[in-house]
Design a protein around this motif. Structure first.
Motif, PDB file in Angstrom:
ATOM      1  N   THR A   1      13.225  20.747 -18.287  1.00  0.00           N
ATOM      2  CA  THR A   1      14.015  21.164 -17.129  1.00  0.00           C
ATOM      3  C   THR A   1      13.305  20.689 -15.864  1.00  0.00           C
ATOM      4  O   THR A   1      12.229  20.094 -15.927  1.00  0.00           O
ATOM      5  CB  THR A   1      14.259  22.689 -17.123  1.00  0.00           C
ATOM      6  OG1 THR A   1      13.010  23.372 -16.992  1.00  0.00           O
ATOM      7  CG2 THR A   1      14.962  23.138 -18.396  1.00  0.00           C
ATOM      8  N   GLY A   2      13.931  20.977 -14.706  1.00  0.00           N
ATOM      9  CA  GLY A   2      13.479  20.316 -13.480  1.00  0.00           C
ATOM     10  C   GLY A   2      12.365  21.003 -12.736  1.00  0.00           C
ATOM     11  O   GLY A   2      12.414  21.126 -11.514  1.00  0.00           O
ATOM     12  N   ALA A   3      11.347  21.456 -13.458  1.00  0.00           N
ATOM     13  CA  ALA A   3      10.136  21.960 -12.804  1.00  0.00           C
ATOM     14  C   ALA A   3       9.115  20.839 -12.738  1.00  0.00           C
ATOM     15  O   ALA A   3       9.133  19.924 -13.566  1.00  0.00           O
ATOM     16  CB  ALA A   3       9.558  23.150 -13.572  1.00  0.00           C
ATOM     17  N   SER A   4       8.216  20.936 -11.783  1.00  0.00           N
ATOM     18  CA  SER A   4       7.115  19.989 -11.740  1.00  0.00           C
ATOM     19  C   SER A   4       6.327  20.117 -13.046  1.00  0.00           C
ATOM     20  O   SER A   4       6.238  21.204 -13.626  1.00  0.00           O
ATOM     21  CB  SER A   4       6.221  20.308 -10.540  1.00  0.00           C
ATOM     22  OG  SER A   4       5.227  19.329 -10.434  1.00  0.00           O
TER      23      SER A   4
ATOM     24  N   SER B   1      17.811  18.660 -18.473  1.00  0.00           N
ATOM     25  CA  SER B   1      18.738  18.999 -17.388  1.00  0.00           C
ATOM     26  C   SER B   1      18.814  17.855 -16.377  1.00  0.00           C
ATOM     27  O   SER B   1      17.970  16.949 -16.370  1.00  0.00           O
ATOM     28  CB  SER B   1      18.276  20.283 -16.687  1.00  0.00           C
ATOM     29  OG  SER B   1      17.068  20.040 -15.978  1.00  0.00           O
TER      30      SER B   1
ATOM     31  N   ALA C   1      18.254  18.170 -13.241  1.00  0.00           N
ATOM     32  CA  ALA C   1      17.070  18.284 -12.370  1.00  0.00           C
ATOM     33  C   ALA C   1      15.850  17.663 -13.055  1.00  0.00           C
ATOM     34  O   ALA C   1      14.987  17.085 -12.383  1.00  0.00           O
ATOM     35  CB  ALA C   1      16.821  19.752 -12.022  1.00  0.00           C
TER      36      ALA C   1
ATOM     37  N   MET D   1      15.687  14.103 -12.257  1.00  0.00           N
ATOM     38  CA  MET D   1      15.142  13.851 -10.909  1.00  0.00           C
ATOM     39  C   MET D   1      13.620  13.958 -10.914  1.00  0.00           C
ATOM     40  O   MET D   1      12.925  13.133 -10.305  1.00  0.00           O
ATOM     41  CB  MET D   1      15.706  14.874  -9.918  1.00  0.00           C
ATOM     42  CG  MET D   1      17.176  14.707  -9.629  1.00  0.00           C
ATOM     43  SD  MET D   1      17.757  15.930  -8.441  1.00  0.00           S
ATOM     44  CE  MET D   1      16.836  15.481  -6.993  1.00  0.00           C
ATOM     45  N   VAL D   2      13.117  14.974 -11.594  1.00  0.00           N
ATOM     46  CA  VAL D   2      11.659  15.181 -11.599  1.00  0.00           C
ATOM     47  C   VAL D   2      10.965  14.046 -12.359  1.00  0.00           C
ATOM     48  O   VAL D   2       9.904  13.567 -11.946  1.00  0.00           O
ATOM     49  CB  VAL D   2      11.307  16.563 -12.193  1.00  0.00           C
ATOM     50  CG1 VAL D   2       9.793  16.719 -12.310  1.00  0.00           C
ATOM     51  CG2 VAL D   2      11.870  17.674 -11.313  1.00  0.00           C
TER      52      VAL D   2
ATOM     53  N   GLN E   1      10.726  11.228 -10.030  1.00  0.00           N
ATOM     54  CA  GLN E   1       9.781  11.524  -8.936  1.00  0.00           C
ATOM     55  C   GLN E   1       8.317  11.486  -9.399  1.00  0.00           C
ATOM     56  O   GLN E   1       7.451  10.925  -8.747  1.00  0.00           O
ATOM     57  CB  GLN E   1      10.134  12.923  -8.389  1.00  0.00           C
ATOM     58  CG  GLN E   1       9.109  13.542  -7.473  1.00  0.00           C
ATOM     59  CD  GLN E   1       9.153  12.918  -6.076  1.00  0.00           C
ATOM     60  OE1 GLN E   1      10.164  12.332  -5.698  1.00  0.00           O
ATOM     61  NE2 GLN E   1       8.052  13.003  -5.356  1.00  0.00           N
TER      62      GLN E   1
ATOM     63  N   THR F   1      11.847  25.583 -15.536  1.00  0.00           N
ATOM     64  CA  THR F   1      12.071  26.072 -14.160  1.00  0.00           C
ATOM     65  C   THR F   1      12.261  27.583 -14.151  1.00  0.00           C
ATOM     66  O   THR F   1      12.590  28.195 -15.173  1.00  0.00           O
ATOM     67  CB  THR F   1      13.347  25.468 -13.552  1.00  0.00           C
ATOM     68  OG1 THR F   1      14.466  25.860 -14.354  1.00  0.00           O
ATOM     69  CG2 THR F   1      13.276  23.961 -13.463  1.00  0.00           C
ATOM     70  N   MET F   2      12.111  28.154 -12.987  1.00  0.00           N
ATOM     71  CA  MET F   2      12.400  29.574 -12.816  1.00  0.00           C
ATOM     72  C   MET F   2      13.892  29.837 -13.032  1.00  0.00           C
ATOM     73  O   MET F   2      14.281  30.905 -13.485  1.00  0.00           O
ATOM     74  CB  MET F   2      11.973  30.048 -11.426  1.00  0.00           C
ATOM     75  CG  MET F   2      10.479  29.984 -11.204  1.00  0.00           C
ATOM     76  SD  MET F   2       9.545  30.911 -12.435  1.00  0.00           S
ATOM     77  CE  MET F   2       8.770  29.578 -13.354  1.00  0.00           C
TER      78      MET F   2
ATOM     79  N   THR G   1      15.985  28.179 -15.206  1.00  0.00           N
ATOM     80  CA  THR G   1      16.272  28.233 -16.648  1.00  0.00           C
ATOM     81  C   THR G   1      15.629  29.466 -17.267  1.00  0.00           C
ATOM     82  O   THR G   1      16.226  30.137 -18.116  1.00  0.00           O
ATOM     83  CB  THR G   1      15.781  26.934 -17.334  1.00  0.00           C
ATOM     84  OG1 THR G   1      16.620  25.856 -16.889  1.00  0.00           O
ATOM     85  CG2 THR G   1      15.872  27.027 -18.853  1.00  0.00           C
TER      86      THR G   1
ATOM     87  N   ARG H   1       6.682  26.731 -14.638  1.00  0.00           N
ATOM     88  CA  ARG H   1       5.827  26.224 -13.558  1.00  0.00           C
ATOM     89  C   ARG H   1       6.424  26.633 -12.211  1.00  0.00           C
ATOM     90  O   ARG H   1       7.524  26.195 -11.851  1.00  0.00           O
ATOM     91  CB  ARG H   1       5.699  24.712 -13.674  1.00  0.00           C
ATOM     92  CG  ARG H   1       4.612  24.119 -12.817  1.00  0.00           C
ATOM     93  CD  ARG H   1       5.105  23.808 -11.434  1.00  0.00           C
ATOM     94  NE  ARG H   1       4.051  23.936 -10.445  1.00  0.00           N
ATOM     95  CZ  ARG H   1       4.294  24.058  -9.151  1.00  0.00           C
ATOM     96  NH1 ARG H   1       5.520  24.085  -8.703  1.00  0.00           N
ATOM     97  NH2 ARG H   1       3.314  24.184  -8.307  1.00  0.00           N
ATOM     98  N   GLU H   2       5.672  27.441 -11.510  1.00  0.00           N
ATOM     99  CA  GLU H   2       5.967  27.812 -10.130  1.00  0.00           C
ATOM    100  C   GLU H   2       4.739  28.508  -9.585  1.00  0.00           C
ATOM    101  O   GLU H   2       3.959  29.063 -10.369  1.00  0.00           O
ATOM    102  CB  GLU H   2       7.189  28.748 -10.065  1.00  0.00           C
ATOM    103  CG  GLU H   2       7.692  29.032  -8.665  1.00  0.00           C
ATOM    104  CD  GLU H   2       7.879  27.772  -7.834  1.00  0.00           C
ATOM    105  OE1 GLU H   2       6.878  27.339  -7.212  1.00  0.00           O
ATOM    106  OE2 GLU H   2       8.977  27.221  -7.811  1.00  0.00           O
TER     107      GLU H   2
HETATM  108  C1  FMN Z   1      10.568  17.178  -7.653  1.00  0.00           C
HETATM  109  C2  FMN Z   1      11.048  18.572  -7.931  1.00  0.00           C
HETATM  110  C3  FMN Z   1      10.151  19.536  -8.315  1.00  0.00           C
HETATM  111  C4  FMN Z   1      10.562  20.842  -8.599  1.00  0.00           C
HETATM  112  N1  FMN Z   1       9.635  21.755  -9.023  1.00  0.00           N
HETATM  113  C5  FMN Z   1      10.028  22.966  -9.427  1.00  0.00           C
HETATM  114  C6  FMN Z   1       9.074  23.858 -10.023  1.00  0.00           C
HETATM  115  O1  FMN Z   1       7.897  23.553 -10.161  1.00  0.00           O
HETATM  116  N2  FMN Z   1       9.538  25.044 -10.487  1.00  0.00           N
HETATM  117  C7  FMN Z   1      10.858  25.426 -10.375  1.00  0.00           C
HETATM  118  O2  FMN Z   1      11.196  26.521 -10.853  1.00  0.00           O
HETATM  119  N3  FMN Z   1      11.772  24.600  -9.803  1.00  0.00           N
HETATM  120  C8  FMN Z   1      11.402  23.386  -9.330  1.00  0.00           C
HETATM  121  N4  FMN Z   1      12.318  22.519  -8.776  1.00  0.00           N
HETATM  122  C9  FMN Z   1      13.678  23.004  -8.514  1.00  0.00           C
HETATM  123  C10 FMN Z   1      14.576  22.945  -9.751  1.00  0.00           C
HETATM  124  O3  FMN Z   1      14.667  21.614 -10.224  1.00  0.00           O
HETATM  125  C11 FMN Z   1      15.980  23.497  -9.402  1.00  0.00           C
HETATM  126  O4  FMN Z   1      15.905  24.894  -9.200  1.00  0.00           O
HETATM  127  C12 FMN Z   1      17.029  23.174 -10.456  1.00  0.00           C
HETATM  128  O5  FMN Z   1      18.260  23.759 -10.093  1.00  0.00           O
HETATM  129  C13 FMN Z   1      16.632  23.687 -11.832  1.00  0.00           C
HETATM  130  O6  FMN Z   1      17.628  23.355 -12.757  1.00  0.00           O
HETATM  131  P1  FMN Z   1      17.310  23.318 -14.327  1.00  0.00           P
HETATM  132  O7  FMN Z   1      16.657  24.623 -14.657  1.00  0.00           O
HETATM  133  O8  FMN Z   1      18.670  23.185 -14.932  1.00  0.00           O
HETATM  134  O9  FMN Z   1      16.451  22.134 -14.557  1.00  0.00           O
HETATM  135  C14 FMN Z   1      11.914  21.210  -8.464  1.00  0.00           C
HETATM  136  C15 FMN Z   1      12.843  20.219  -8.073  1.00  0.00           C
HETATM  137  C16 FMN Z   1      12.409  18.939  -7.810  1.00  0.00           C
HETATM  138  C17 FMN Z   1      13.432  17.889  -7.416  1.00  0.00           C
END
Ligand code: FMN
Length: 200
Positions: free
Chosen positions: A6-9, A33, A35, A38-39, A42, A98-99, A101, A133-134
């Motif tokens: 998922t889109g956490a770092s 996901s 996101a 995108m990560v 990045q 991510t927080m 998910t 990760r947050e």
């Molecule tokens: C480069 C980047 C880094 C991110 N890092 C985090 C993170 O470390 N923790 C987090 O909870 N969300 C982070 N986000 C935000 C999530 O990607 C965003 O809340 C997204 O809606 C999560 O969707 P998903 O759970 O479907 O991947 C980050 C977004 C981007 C673009």
């Protein structure tokens, strides 16, 4: 084995986990996901294809998977095996998680294949490892993690120890991935184990 990005770092953790599982010849069903795409771009300069077939081919080549060892699914593929308790696979890891998910899984949303597969693991009492990760963590994040831990999930933050004297970022990544593999029940020698050097 189900793996979700998922889109956490922390995409290097997810990619290294996938590499290690495929190297161990574990059959992997992967879903990620938007996101996460995108990560990956990045953090790793990696384009994760949106088309599951293209993704299966690309990641399979990258990690030398044999035919059938890796299958990438789209987020709305309700026909994927892990969408049902009748075929959930041995275990699942969401890495990085991510927080968003994490909150969805904690509250039983099951609104996409990642959330549904995690929901299935919990109800079928199979291993579910989340690598959230947050920082810092809010009370909402902590309550969701507690809820999941009580429901049987393993909350495994990517928090490497330094007692192994890591020399590189790769060592730090492997510290975390080794612990994930342990909890998924996959034998590995990525890192020295505490106490193994004693009396030898
Ligand atoms: C480069 C980047 C880094 C991110 N890092 C985090 C993170 O470390 N923790 C987090 O909870 N969300 C982070 N986000 C935000 C999530 O990607 C965003 O809340 C997204 O809606 C999560 O969707 P998903 O759970 O479907 O991947 C980050 C977004 C981007 C673009």
């Amino acid at each position: 084995m189900t793996v979700a990005f998922t889109g956490a770092s922390g995409m290097p953790f997810g990619l290294r986990l996938l590499e290690c599982l495929l190297r161990a010849r574990v059959r992997v069903d992967l879903v990620y996901s938007a996101a996460a795409q995108m990560v990956a771009r990045q953090e790793c300069d990696l384009t994760l294809p949106s088309q599951p077939r293209e993704a299966t081919r690309m990641l399979g080549d990258r990690y030398h998977a044999q035919d059938g060892e890796l299958t990438v699914h789209s987020r709305d593929d309700w026909m994927a095996p892990m969408a049902s308790g009748s075929n959930p696979g041995d275990a699942m890891a969401i890495c990085p998680c991510t927080m968003g998910t994490l909150g969805a899984v904690a509250n039983g949303m099951a609104d996409n294949l990642i959330e549904r597969a995690a929901d299935v693991m919990l109800k079928e009492r199979r291993p579910l490892v989340l690598v959230p990760r947050e920082t810092p963590l809010s009370a909402i994040h902590l309550e969701n993690m507690l809820k999941l831990a009580r429901a049987g999930a393993v909350i495994l933050p990517p928090a490497p120890g330094f007692y192994t004297h890591p020399q590189s970022v790769a060592d730090l990544v492997d510290f975390v991935v080794a612990r994930i593999l342990d909890h998924l029940g996959v034998p590995n020698t990525l890192q020295p184990r505490w106490g193994d050097e004693r009396d030898r």
